[in-house]
Write an enzyme that holds these catalytic residues in place. Structure first.
Site, PDB file in Angstrom:
ATOM      1  N   GLU A  81       0.876  -1.163   0.000  1.00 42.12           N
ATOM      2  CA  GLU A  81       0.000   0.000   0.000  1.00 42.12           C
ATOM      3  C   GLU A  81       0.919   1.221   0.000  1.00 42.12           C
ATOM      4  O   GLU A  81       1.793   1.319   0.864  1.00 42.12           O
ATOM      5  CB  GLU A  81      -0.872  -0.022   1.261  1.00 42.12           C
ATOM      6  CG  GLU A  81      -1.930   1.045   1.232  1.00 42.12           C
ATOM      7  CD  GLU A  81      -2.830   1.029   2.476  1.00 42.12           C
ATOM      8  OE1 GLU A  81      -2.790   0.047   3.240  1.00 42.12           O
ATOM      9  OE2 GLU A  81      -3.558   2.017   2.650  1.00 42.12           O
ATOM     10  N   ARG A 119       5.268 -12.890   9.569  1.00 44.73           N
ATOM     11  CA  ARG A 119       5.998 -11.674   9.262  1.00 44.73           C
ATOM     12  C   ARG A 119       7.333 -11.659  10.000  1.00 44.73           C
ATOM     13  O   ARG A 119       7.546 -12.394  10.960  1.00 44.73           O
ATOM     14  CB  ARG A 119       5.214 -10.400   9.525  1.00 44.73           C
ATOM     15  CG  ARG A 119       4.377 -10.274  10.727  1.00 44.73           C
ATOM     16  CD  ARG A 119       3.825  -8.841  10.866  1.00 44.73           C
ATOM     17  NE  ARG A 119       2.791  -8.499   9.898  1.00 44.73           N
ATOM     18  CZ  ARG A 119       2.754  -7.344   9.201  1.00 44.73           C
ATOM     19  NH1 ARG A 119       3.684  -6.435   9.355  1.00 44.73           N
ATOM     20  NH2 ARG A 119       1.780  -7.108   8.368  1.00 44.73           N
ATOM     21  N   LYS A 163       4.198   0.664   9.929  1.00 45.02           N
ATOM     22  CA  LYS A 163       4.350   1.866   9.116  1.00 45.02           C
ATOM     23  C   LYS A 163       3.851   3.108   9.850  1.00 45.02           C
ATOM     24  O   LYS A 163       4.394   4.193   9.683  1.00 45.02           O
ATOM     25  CB  LYS A 163       3.576   1.707   7.803  1.00 45.02           C
ATOM     26  CG  LYS A 163       4.385   0.980   6.744  1.00 45.02           C
ATOM     27  CD  LYS A 163       3.777   1.189   5.381  1.00 45.02           C
ATOM     28  CE  LYS A 163       2.956  -0.003   5.003  1.00 45.02           C
ATOM     29  NZ  LYS A 163       2.368   0.075   3.667  1.00 45.02           N
TER      30      LYS A 163
END
Ligand code: ATP
Ligand code: MG
Length: 574
Positions: free
Chosen positions: A44, A270, A280
Site C-alpha cells: 500500500e 511476518r 508503518k
C-alpha cells in the site's frame, strides 16, 4: 514476544527451511497451475518499505525467479486518502535496488476499479450483496462478538433492483460519506467474523492519485485483493499470517464470480526484529515528529535507511534467505542482520586507515620533511583488490584509545616506554607525554626504529604485541563520522511502562565526531562508497557529503555480536 533464532546456523550455507518453496515444488510436480508461477508484491503506498517488506519482496520475487515465473509489483492503492506519489517512487526505487525486476508487470489496484465495480454488480444481481444504510457504529454493533452471533441489518433483504439503484446512486456520488455501504450477504452468525456480511464498498469523496474524481465509491481490501490477484493470473498469493482468517472470504468472493481464475492464498509469518519497530504508522510517527531525520535516516529499518547506512542488497537478500519462511511468528535478532551484512562487506570493502579520535604523535628521530610511501593491502580477503600507497611522515595521528598512560594488565598498545608496530610502517616507542595546563594529553613524543621499515622484524627478533593504525598528519583528510547505535534501548521497543514506544528511544543512537583524520586515498570518496576502517568498523560515505566535506556513516562494527548470541543458544528456529 518469543525470541527465535534464524533457521540455519550462519556458518552453514544449506538453505533455510522455506515451506513455500516446498509447496511450489509440489505444485510443479502435480502440475497444479500448468507449470506457472505468478506471484505479486502488493504494497500500500502509504509509507516507505522496511526490512519486513524486504522479506516479502525476496520471497515473492525470489520464488518467481527460481521457478521461471513472474512477480508483479502491484500498488494496493484502494484507499485514496492516505496514498502519495512520493511513496510510490520510493517503493519502485527500493524494490529495484534490492535487485528485482517486475518486467512489464507494474500494476495498480486502481487499474481494476472498473472491473471490480462490475463484479460487485454481478454479486448484487445474484442476491449476494446489498446496500446497507446502517452507520459504521451500527454495523459494528450488529456484528456481534466472537462468542455471540451478529444480527441481520434491517436492509439485508432489499430487492435486487433497489440495491442496483442505490449502488448506482452511491457510485454517482449522490450520498454523503458514511451514509451507505455495499455489503456481501454471507452469514451474520458465521463463526469467522470476517464472513459476517463484510463491507465491499464505501463512499469516499477524496480524489485519488490516479483516477482523480472519477470514483465516489472505493472497494475494501478483502473485496478488491482477490479480484486483483485473479485478473493478473496470480497463482500463489503470498501474504502474512494476519490474513489467515480472511482466506475464507478471499475464496468466497472469487467462488461467487463466474468463470474467474482462482489463486491460492498462503500465509507466512511476518519478520520481527529486536530493537526495531516495523509498523508503518509508528515509522511515520518517528519521521513526522522528527525523532529521526527522515524516512532514510540511517537508524531507520526502512530499505532507504538501510541503504544510506551502508547495507548492500546482497546482504539483505542473504538475510532473507537465511531466516527462512515459516508460519510461526518469532523475532530475529538484529545481530543476525548485522552478521549477514558484515559477511558481505568483508568480501567487498577496501581496507583503509582512519583515526576517529586522533591524538598527535611526533616521531622525534624521523627526519623532518621526509615522506615515505608504504604499500597497503586493499583487501586481504581478495588479492585482486591490489595495494595502494600510504604516506608516512614525522607527525602522525593515532587513535586516542590506543594509548594509555597507566596501562592495565592486558593493555598491550602504546604507553610510556612501550613499543608498538605501526601498520605497514615502523615500530615506535613512546618516550614522553605532553599535556596542556588542564592535564589533558595533547601529544605523544615517540622514536622509531629504522630497521623495522615496512613492519620488518629487526635483527634482534623483537616483535611488539600490538599493531595499531595511523594517519600521516600533513597528508590527512578531515571528515565527520556519524556513529550509530540501535534506535531503541529495548529488545522489544513496544514494551514501555507508559505504553508509549517513544520512551524507549535510545538517546545515544547517534553520536557525531567532527574531526576524524583519514588517509589521503579517501579524499575523493564518493557518496555510497563503503570501506572498512581498519580495526574500527565498516563505514560508508553519507549523502550529506559534498566536495571538501566528507561525512561517513558507521555501517556496522567489526565485532560479531551474533557469534556470542549463537554460542549461548542451542537449537535453531521453529
Ligand atoms: P499496513 O497494512 O499496516 O499499512 P503493511 O506492513 O501490511 O502495513 P503493506 O504495504 O500492506 O504494509 O505490505 C505489503 C506486503 O508486505 C504485504 O503482503 C505484507 O504482508 C508484507 N509485509 C509487511 N510487513 C511485513 C513483515 N514485517 N514481514 C513480512 N512481510 C511483511
Ligand atoms: Mg497491509
Amino acid at each position: 514476544m518469543e525470541s527465535t533464532k534464524p533457521d540455519t546456523k550462519p556458518e552453514t550455507s544449506a538453505p533455510a527451511p522455506n515451506f513455500i518453496r516446498e509447496m511450489i515444488k509440489d505444485d510443479m510436480a502435480t502440475d497444479k497451475w500448468g507449470g506457472k508461477v505468478v506471484t505479486r508484491f502488493p504494497p500500500e503506498p502509504n509509507g516507505y518499505l522496511h526490512i519486513g517488506h524486504a522479506k516479502s519482496i525476496c520471497l515473492n520475487f525470489g520464488m518467481a525467479a527460481e521457478f521461471g515465473g513472474e512477480c508483479h509489483l502491484r500498488f494496493d492503492d484502494t484507499n485514496p486518502s492516505k496514498e502519495e506519489d512520493e511513496y510510490i517512487k520510493s517503493i519502485i526505487r527500493d524494490v529495484r535496488w534490492l535487485g528485482f525486476d517486475w518486467g512489464k508487470h507494474l500494476c495498480y489496484a486502481s487499474d481494476y476499479f472498473g472491473k471490480t465495480h462490475e463484479f460487485a454488480i454481478e454479486l448484487i444481481r445474484a442476491g449476494k450483496a446489498y446496500v446497507d444504510d446502517l452507520s459504521a457504529d451500527e454495523i459494528r454493533e450488529y456484528r456481534g462478538t466472537l462468542t455471540e452471533p451478529g444480527r441481520n441489518s434491517p436492509h439485508r433483504n432489499r430487492a435486487v433492483e433497489e440495491n442496483l439503484e442505490l449502488f448506482a446512486a452511491m457510485t454517482r456520488g449522490e450520498f454523503p460519506e458514511g451514509t451507505r455501504v455495499l455489503r456481501a450477504k454471507i452469514d451474520m452468525a458465521h463463526p469467522n467474523m470476517n464472513m459476517r456480511d463484510p463491507v465491499m464498498y464505501r463512499i469516499m469523496n477524496a480524489p485519488h492519485h490516479r483516477t482523480g474524481a472519477t470514483w465516489k465509491v472505493y472497494p475494501m481490501y478483502d473485496w478488491a485483493h482477490g479480484i486483483e490477484d485473479s485478473i493478473e493470473g496470480v497463482t500463489h498469493s503470498l501474504c502474512t499470517m494476519e490474513f489467515e482468517d480472511h482466506r475464507p472470504l478471499y475464496d468466497w468472493f472469487l467462488a461467487q464470480l463466474s468463470g474467474v481464475h482462482r489463486p491460492q492464498q498462503t500465509e507466512f509469518a511476518r519478520l520481527n526484529l529486536t530493537y526495531t519497530v516495523m509498523s508503518k504508522r509508528k515509522l511515520l510517527q518517528l519521521v513526522r515528529e522528527k525523532h529521526v531525520s527522515g524516512w532514510d535516516d540511517p537508524r531507520m529499518p526502512t530499505i532507504s535507511g538501510l541503504r544510506r547506512r551502508g547495507y548492500t542488497p546482497e546482504a539483505i537478500r542473504a538475510f532473507a534467505e537465511r531466516i527462512g519462511v515459516a508460519k510461526r511468528e518469532g523475532t530475529v535478532d538484529f545481530a543476525f542482520l548485522e552478521y549477514c551484512l558484515r559477511e558481505d562487506l568483508n568480501k567487498r570493502c577496501m581496507r583503509v586507515m582512519a583515526v576517529l579520535n586522533p591524538i598527535k604523535v611526533v616521531i622525534e628521530n624521523y627526519p623532518d620533511g621526509q615522506v615515505e610511501e608504504f604499500d597497503a593491502l586493499n583487501n586481504p580477503e581478495d588479492e585482486s583488490a591490489g595495494t595502494r600507497k600510504v604516506p608516512f611522515s614525522q607527525v602522525i595521528y593515532i587513535e586516542r584509545d590506543d594509548f594509555m598512560e597507566e596501562p592495565p594488565k592486558k593493555f598491550y598498545r602504546l604507553s610510556p616506554g612501550r613499543e608498538v608496530r605501526l601498520r605497514y610502517a615502523y615500530y615506535i616507542t613512546c618516550k614522553d607525554v605532553v599535556k596542556d595546563n588542564d592535564g589533558n594529553i595533547v601529544e605523544l613524543r615517540c622514536t622509531y626504529d629504522p630497521q623495522t621499515r615496512g613492519g620488518a622484524t629487526p635483527p634482534d627478533g623483537r616483535s611488539p604485541k600490538a599493531t595499531i593504525h595511523w594517519v600521516s598528519a600533513q597528508h590527512a583528510t578531515g571528515a565527520e563520522a556519524r556513529i550509530y547505535d540501535t534506535l531503541f534501548t529495548k529488545e522489544n521497543p513496544m514494551e514501555a511502562e507508559s505504553g508509549n514506544f517513544l520512551d524507549n528511544i535510545n538517546p545515544e543512537s547517534l553520536k557525531v565526531i567532527t574531526d576524524c583524520k583519514l588517509e589521503p586515498s579517501l579524499a575523493n570518496a564518493k557518496i555510497g562508497e563503503k570501506y572498512q576502517f581498519e580495526r574500527l568498523a565498516y563505514f560508508c560515505v553519507d549523502d550529506d557529503s559534498a566536495p571538501g566535506k566528507l561525512v561517513f556513516n558507521r555501517t556496522v562494527t567489526l565485532k560479531d555480536a551474533w557469534a556470542r548470541i549463537r554460542k549461548n543458544t542451542t537449537g535453531g528456529l521453529n
